[in-house]
Write a protein that holds these residues in place. Structure first.
Motif, PDB file in Angstrom:
ATOM      1  N   SER A 272     -17.724 -32.650  -0.956  1.00 27.77           N
ATOM      2  CA  SER A 272     -18.336 -31.261  -1.366  1.00 27.77           C
ATOM      3  C   SER A 272     -19.070 -31.381  -2.733  1.00 27.77           C
ATOM      4  CB  SER A 272     -17.134 -30.374  -1.425  1.00 27.77           C
ATOM      5  OG  SER A 272     -15.930 -30.773  -2.410  1.00 27.77           O
ATOM      6  N   GLN A 273     -18.675 -32.280  -3.529  1.00 25.65           N
ATOM      7  CA  GLN A 273     -19.314 -32.460  -4.870  1.00 25.65           C
ATOM      8  C   GLN A 273     -20.915 -32.949  -4.596  1.00 25.65           C
ATOM      9  OE1 GLN A 273     -16.550 -34.718  -7.074  1.00 25.65           O
ATOM     10  NE2 GLN A 273     -16.038 -32.961  -8.473  1.00 25.65           N
ATOM     11  N   VAL A 274     -20.854 -33.841  -3.726  1.00 25.80           N
ATOM     12  CA  VAL A 274     -22.031 -34.497  -3.155  1.00 25.80           C
ATOM     13  C   VAL A 274     -23.143 -33.495  -2.745  1.00 25.80           C
ATOM     14  CG1 VAL A 274     -23.471 -36.330  -2.022  1.00 25.80           C
ATOM     15  CG2 VAL A 274     -21.151 -36.933  -3.127  1.00 25.80           C
ATOM     16  N   LYS A 275     -22.494 -32.730  -1.764  1.00 24.97           N
ATOM     17  CA  LYS A 275     -23.196 -31.596  -1.126  1.00 24.97           C
ATOM     18  C   LYS A 275     -23.554 -30.774  -1.818  1.00 24.97           C
ATOM     19  CE  LYS A 275     -21.086 -32.172   3.372  1.00 24.97           C
ATOM     20  NZ  LYS A 275     -20.227 -31.850   4.512  1.00 24.97           N
ATOM     21  N   GLN A 276     -22.901 -29.923  -3.044  1.00 25.71           N
ATOM     22  CA  GLN A 276     -23.281 -29.044  -4.009  1.00 25.71           C
ATOM     23  C   GLN A 276     -24.498 -29.616  -4.606  1.00 25.71           C
ATOM     24  OE1 GLN A 276     -19.994 -28.053  -6.724  1.00 25.71           O
ATOM     25  NE2 GLN A 276     -21.385 -26.437  -7.350  1.00 25.71           N
ATOM     26  N   THR A 277     -24.418 -30.959  -5.378  1.00 27.34           N
ATOM     27  CA  THR A 277     -25.482 -31.642  -6.093  1.00 27.34           C
ATOM     28  C   THR A 277     -26.517 -31.699  -5.114  1.00 27.34           C
ATOM     29  OG1 THR A 277     -23.771 -32.945  -7.032  1.00 27.34           O
ATOM     30  CG2 THR A 277     -26.016 -33.827  -7.199  1.00 27.34           C
TER      31      THR A 277
ATOM     32  N   ARG B  31     -26.079 -40.606   1.868  1.00 35.14           N
ATOM     33  CA  ARG B  31     -24.723 -40.563   1.239  1.00 35.14           C
ATOM     34  C   ARG B  31     -23.965 -39.648   1.875  1.00 35.14           C
ATOM     35  NH1 ARG B  31     -20.628 -43.495   0.247  1.00 35.14           N
ATOM     36  NH2 ARG B  31     -19.416 -42.590  -1.306  1.00 35.14           N
ATOM     37  N   VAL B  32     -24.296 -38.358   2.225  1.00 34.72           N
ATOM     38  CA  VAL B  32     -23.441 -37.242   2.901  1.00 34.72           C
ATOM     39  C   VAL B  32     -23.090 -37.828   4.086  1.00 34.72           C
ATOM     40  CG1 VAL B  32     -23.285 -34.989   3.717  1.00 34.72           C
ATOM     41  CG2 VAL B  32     -24.330 -35.378   1.424  1.00 34.72           C
ATOM     42  N   GLY B  33     -24.132 -38.409   4.928  1.00 37.26           N
ATOM     43  CA  GLY B  33     -23.891 -39.042   6.219  1.00 37.26           C
ATOM     44  C   GLY B  33     -22.831 -40.036   6.216  1.00 37.26           C
ATOM     45  N   ARG B  34     -22.775 -40.849   5.410  1.00 28.63           N
ATOM     46  CA  ARG B  34     -21.782 -42.007   5.263  1.00 28.63           C
ATOM     47  C   ARG B  34     -20.413 -41.232   4.855  1.00 28.63           C
ATOM     48  NH1 ARG B  34     -25.967 -44.647   2.366  1.00 28.63           N
ATOM     49  NH2 ARG B  34     -24.932 -44.385   0.330  1.00 28.63           N
ATOM     50  N   LEU B  35     -20.457 -40.523   3.902  1.00 27.41           N
ATOM     51  CA  LEU B  35     -19.136 -39.925   3.650  1.00 27.41           C
ATOM     52  C   LEU B  35     -18.447 -39.065   5.171  1.00 27.41           C
ATOM     53  CD1 LEU B  35     -19.968 -38.108   0.038  1.00 27.41           C
ATOM     54  CD2 LEU B  35     -18.112 -39.936   0.759  1.00 27.41           C
ATOM     55  N   GLU B  36     -19.385 -38.378   5.590  1.00 29.35           N
ATOM     56  CA  GLU B  36     -19.164 -37.714   6.854  1.00 29.35           C
ATOM     57  C   GLU B  36     -18.506 -38.781   7.985  1.00 29.35           C
ATOM     58  OE1 GLU B  36     -21.885 -35.009   7.893  1.00 29.35           O
ATOM     59  OE2 GLU B  36     -21.296 -33.681   6.542  1.00 29.35           O
ATOM     60  N   PHE B  37     -19.182 -39.830   8.100  1.00 24.32           N
ATOM     61  CA  PHE B  37     -18.673 -40.901   8.961  1.00 24.32           C
ATOM     62  C   PHE B  37     -17.639 -41.577   8.644  1.00 24.32           C
ATOM     63  CE2 PHE B  37     -19.033 -45.278  10.544  1.00 24.32           C
ATOM     64  CZ  PHE B  37     -18.745 -45.025  11.968  1.00 24.32           C
ATOM     65  N   GLU B  38     -17.353 -41.972   7.315  1.00 23.77           N
ATOM     66  CA  GLU B  38     -16.005 -42.684   7.063  1.00 23.77           C
ATOM     67  C   GLU B  38     -15.025 -41.618   6.507  1.00 23.77           C
ATOM     68  OE1 GLU B  38     -17.210 -44.413   3.187  1.00 23.77           O
ATOM     69  OE2 GLU B  38     -18.831 -45.386   4.015  1.00 23.77           O
ATOM     70  N   GLU B  39     -15.312 -40.375   6.452  1.00 22.59           N
ATOM     71  CA  GLU B  39     -14.220 -39.443   6.382  1.00 22.59           C
ATOM     72  C   GLU B  39     -14.518 -38.176   7.178  1.00 22.59           C
ATOM     73  OE1 GLU B  39     -11.393 -40.180   4.522  1.00 22.59           O
ATOM     74  OE2 GLU B  39     -12.278 -41.942   3.483  1.00 22.59           O
ATOM     75  N   PRO B  40     -14.013 -38.442   8.417  1.00 29.23           N
ATOM     76  CA  PRO B  40     -14.354 -37.173   9.521  1.00 29.23           C
ATOM     77  C   PRO B  40     -14.026 -35.803   9.054  1.00 29.23           C
ATOM     78  CG  PRO B  40     -13.348 -39.031  10.880  1.00 29.23           C
ATOM     79  CD  PRO B  40     -13.240 -39.444   9.189  1.00 29.23           C
TER      80      PRO B  40
END
Length: 68
Positions: free
Chosen positions: A5-10, A54-63
């Protein structure tokens, strides 16, 4: 607040900054200022692309972060 959520906010903030730089580049009367704003806008485009990846990787790694 989670990392995702911090990355998405950034990312959202950076998109706003990008739009502001674009507007300044278009409305500035000084050519040097226009060039500077345009160069800064291009730099933000690169960072935005990296953050989207990075958001895509985060979502893939952490569904559990997907779509939040």
């Amino acid at each position: 607040m989670t990392v995702a959520s911090q990355v998405k906010q950034t990312l959202a903030s950076l998109k706003g900054i990008h739009a502001g730089l674009q507007q300044l580049a278009l409305t500035s009367q000084d050519e040097t200022a226009q060039r500077t704003f345009h160069e800064a806008m291009l730099a933000t485009e690169e960072i935005i692309a990296e953050l989207k990846d990075r958001v895509g990787r985060l979502e893939f790694e952490e569904p559990q972060y997907h779509g939040k």
